[in-house]
Design a protein around this motif. Structure first.
Motif, PDB file in Angstrom:
ATOM      1  N   GLU A 193      -8.462  14.996   1.723  1.00 42.76           N
ATOM      2  CA  GLU A 193      -8.018  13.588   0.367  1.00 42.76           C
ATOM      3  C   GLU A 193      -6.656  13.718  -0.153  1.00 42.76           C
ATOM      4  OE1 GLU A 193     -11.525  13.055  -1.740  1.00 42.76           O
ATOM      5  OE2 GLU A 193     -12.754  12.517   0.090  1.00 42.76           O
ATOM      6  N   PRO A 194      -5.670  14.058   0.544  1.00 39.91           N
ATOM      7  CA  PRO A 194      -4.345  14.424  -0.079  1.00 39.91           C
ATOM      8  C   PRO A 194      -3.830  13.076  -0.909  1.00 39.91           C
ATOM      9  CG  PRO A 194      -4.049  14.092   2.103  1.00 39.91           C
ATOM     10  CD  PRO A 194      -5.462  14.027   2.106  1.00 39.91           C
ATOM     11  N   THR A 195      -2.786  13.208  -1.657  1.00 37.38           N
ATOM     12  CA  THR A 195      -1.969  12.382  -2.142  1.00 37.38           C
ATOM     13  C   THR A 195      -0.568  12.506  -1.451  1.00 37.38           C
ATOM     14  OG1 THR A 195      -3.102  12.065  -4.301  1.00 37.38           O
ATOM     15  CG2 THR A 195      -0.946  11.244  -4.299  1.00 37.38           C
ATOM     16  N   LEU A 196      -0.034  11.414  -0.872  1.00 38.55           N
ATOM     17  CA  LEU A 196       1.279  11.542  -0.126  1.00 38.55           C
ATOM     18  C   LEU A 196       2.384  11.237  -1.185  1.00 38.55           C
ATOM     19  CD1 LEU A 196       0.124   9.839   3.318  1.00 38.55           C
ATOM     20  CD2 LEU A 196      -0.086  12.243   2.542  1.00 38.55           C
ATOM     21  N   GLN A 251       7.606   5.575   2.131  1.00 36.68           N
ATOM     22  CA  GLN A 251       7.082   4.740   3.269  1.00 36.68           C
ATOM     23  C   GLN A 251       5.608   4.206   3.512  1.00 36.68           C
ATOM     24  OE1 GLN A 251       7.774   6.424   7.045  1.00 36.68           O
ATOM     25  NE2 GLN A 251       9.845   7.159   6.448  1.00 36.68           N
ATOM     26  N   SER A 252       5.172   3.165   4.120  1.00 31.38           N
ATOM     27  CA  SER A 252       3.952   2.675   3.920  1.00 31.38           C
ATOM     28  C   SER A 252       2.805   3.588   4.811  1.00 31.38           C
ATOM     29  CB  SER A 252       3.701   1.323   4.189  1.00 31.38           C
ATOM     30  OG  SER A 252       2.533   1.004   4.241  1.00 31.38           O
ATOM     31  N   PHE A 253       1.936   4.136   4.257  1.00 29.58           N
ATOM     32  CA  PHE A 253       0.610   4.640   4.808  1.00 29.58           C
ATOM     33  C   PHE A 253      -0.694   3.964   4.373  1.00 29.58           C
ATOM     34  CE2 PHE A 253       4.010   7.827   5.314  1.00 29.58           C
ATOM     35  CZ  PHE A 253       4.032   8.175   6.313  1.00 29.58           C
ATOM     36  N   PRO A 254      -1.146   2.980   4.811  1.00 29.34           N
ATOM     37  CA  PRO A 254      -2.324   2.206   4.271  1.00 29.34           C
ATOM     38  C   PRO A 254      -3.531   2.761   4.141  1.00 29.34           C
ATOM     39  CG  PRO A 254      -0.989   0.744   6.024  1.00 29.34           C
ATOM     40  CD  PRO A 254      -0.502   2.266   6.003  1.00 29.34           C
ATOM     41  N   THR A 255      -3.927   3.810   4.954  1.00 32.71           N
ATOM     42  CA  THR A 255      -5.113   4.351   4.783  1.00 32.71           C
ATOM     43  C   THR A 255      -5.181   5.790   3.951  1.00 32.71           C
ATOM     44  OG1 THR A 255      -4.720   5.668   7.029  1.00 32.71           O
ATOM     45  CG2 THR A 255      -5.648   3.636   6.982  1.00 32.71           C
TER      46      THR A 255
END
Length: 371
Positions: A48-51, A55-59
């Motif tokens: 359950e990381p925070t990126l 850019q877009s990573f919807p999930t």
């Protein structure tokens, strides 16, 4: 009351256990490091990381960061990213109550309270320093500080692990070697007719050894029946010199500079090549070799650095400093159809030993130890 206290305690633990993943370097046109990172992310989801990303990573849970920090913006992009890493990233780390930062490149904030693990890909700028390049002092002064202050170091091969120890005197117990992989659903045997061209994939920097490759190709006795395709971004520093060499050898019609080839087209040009020729003078891993093997395409590659780790017995290994050996290997591919069949079968079998699942799960196990 006891339940509420326990819930608060668990919530605090979740906050403290939070993992940040630094994606400030991601390119819009993927090359090796971006490809590695994008294939790793699905396996990190269990943590359950925070990126940290523009850019877009919807999930995924994402924290927005400035978009002007990649190599696509040249030196300015590098400097923007380093400034952000040192001065803004520690604030984000603190505000999000993070416990660990994972950086898929060897960059992290120095002399702060940030705990971090980094991925080290290679020491090529130290092995082949370029005059007046900012990468040389970057790797000579900044990188060793990052490695020394990291909780742990992940790298992509035993060759890179040895370089980290040899160049920076980092103890081996602080390093875990985790091989890379390629997408087996993308790079696969397509049963397409073979065409008479040798293929190289990658950048055109001097350590990639394209001058010797071109010399070797020009020495093939029946070279007029074959072509050499060079797939990789046009580089104004190096490509004109290679084009000049090709012209001087009078083989311009036989050498194609394909520039950047989109990811979705790579399996086709790899499958139809008579062989991939990858005579690099050094590699941290060597993804094109594995991608070619996954397609069942015969491979000619160097007998040094990480490349024997990747190729095993499934390729023709040559001394990259000897253009005559490269020529002989190419001629063997041309003359011996049985050798091509054997290399193809061995390549497919060898490629099956690598997977992003293995890479991802091994990486997760390292990160878990420090969360």
């Amino acid at each position: 009351m006891a339940y509420a206290a326990l819930s608060r305690k668990l919530f605090q633990q979740i906050l403290i256990m939070s993992l940040l993943v630094n994606l400030s370097f991601l390119l819009t046109k993927p090359t090796g490091i971006t490809t590695y990172t994008l294939n790793l992310l699905p396996y990190l989801q269990q943590l359950e990381p925070t990126l940290l990303t523009s850019q877009s990573f919807p999930t995924y849970n994402c924290f927005p960061i400035p978009p002007n920090q990649t190599p696509e913006q040249g030196i300015k992009g590098h400097l923007n990213r380093l400034k952000w890493t040192q001065f803004q990233l520690p604030k984000i780390y603190q505000n999000l109550k993070s416990n660990l930062l994972f950086s898929p490149i060897t960059e992290a904030p120095l002399y702060t309270n940030c705990r971090f693990i980094v991925m080290s890909h290679d020491m090529i700028p130290l092995r082949f320093p370029q005059p007046f390049s900012l990468l040389t002092p970057y790797h000579r002064y900044y990188t060793p500080q990052v490695l020394n202050q990291s909780q742990h170091i992940i790298c992509n091969s035993q060759a890179t692990a040895k370089d980290i120890t040899d160049f920076y005197n980092i103890p081996s117990h602080k390093i875990t070697s985790i091989p890379l992989a390629c997408d087996s659903s993308h790079f696969q045997f397509l049963n397409l007719p073979t065409r008479n061209y040798f293929l190289y994939i990658g950048r055109q920097n001097p350590y990639k050894n394209l001058q010797r490759l071109i010399t070797a190709f020009s020495a093939i006795p029946n070279r007029n029946d074959y072509e050499l395709w060079l797939a990789g971004p046009y580089d104004q520093r190096y490509t004109p010199l290679l084009e000049k060499q090709v012209a001087e050898l009078e083989i311009t019609p036989k050498v194609k500079f394909l520039k950047y080839v989109p990811y979705n087209q790579l399996p086709i040009i790899i499958n139809q090549a008579i062989a991939l020729v990858f005579p690099s003078l050094w590699e941290g891993f060597g993804l094109p070799v594995l991608e070619a093997m996954a397609c069942g395409t015969p491979v000619i590659t160097s007998n040094i650095s990480s490349l024997p780790e990747v190729a095993g017995d499934a390729a023709i290994l040559i001394n990259p400093y000897n253009s005559g050996e490269i020529t002989a290997a190419m001629q063997a591919i041309i003359n011996d159809s049985e050798l091509r069949k054997q290399l193809s079968a061995k390549s497919l079998k060898r490629a099956n030993q690598f997977s992003w699942e293995k890479t991802g799960l091994a990486t997760v196990e390292v990160l878990k130890k420090y969360l």
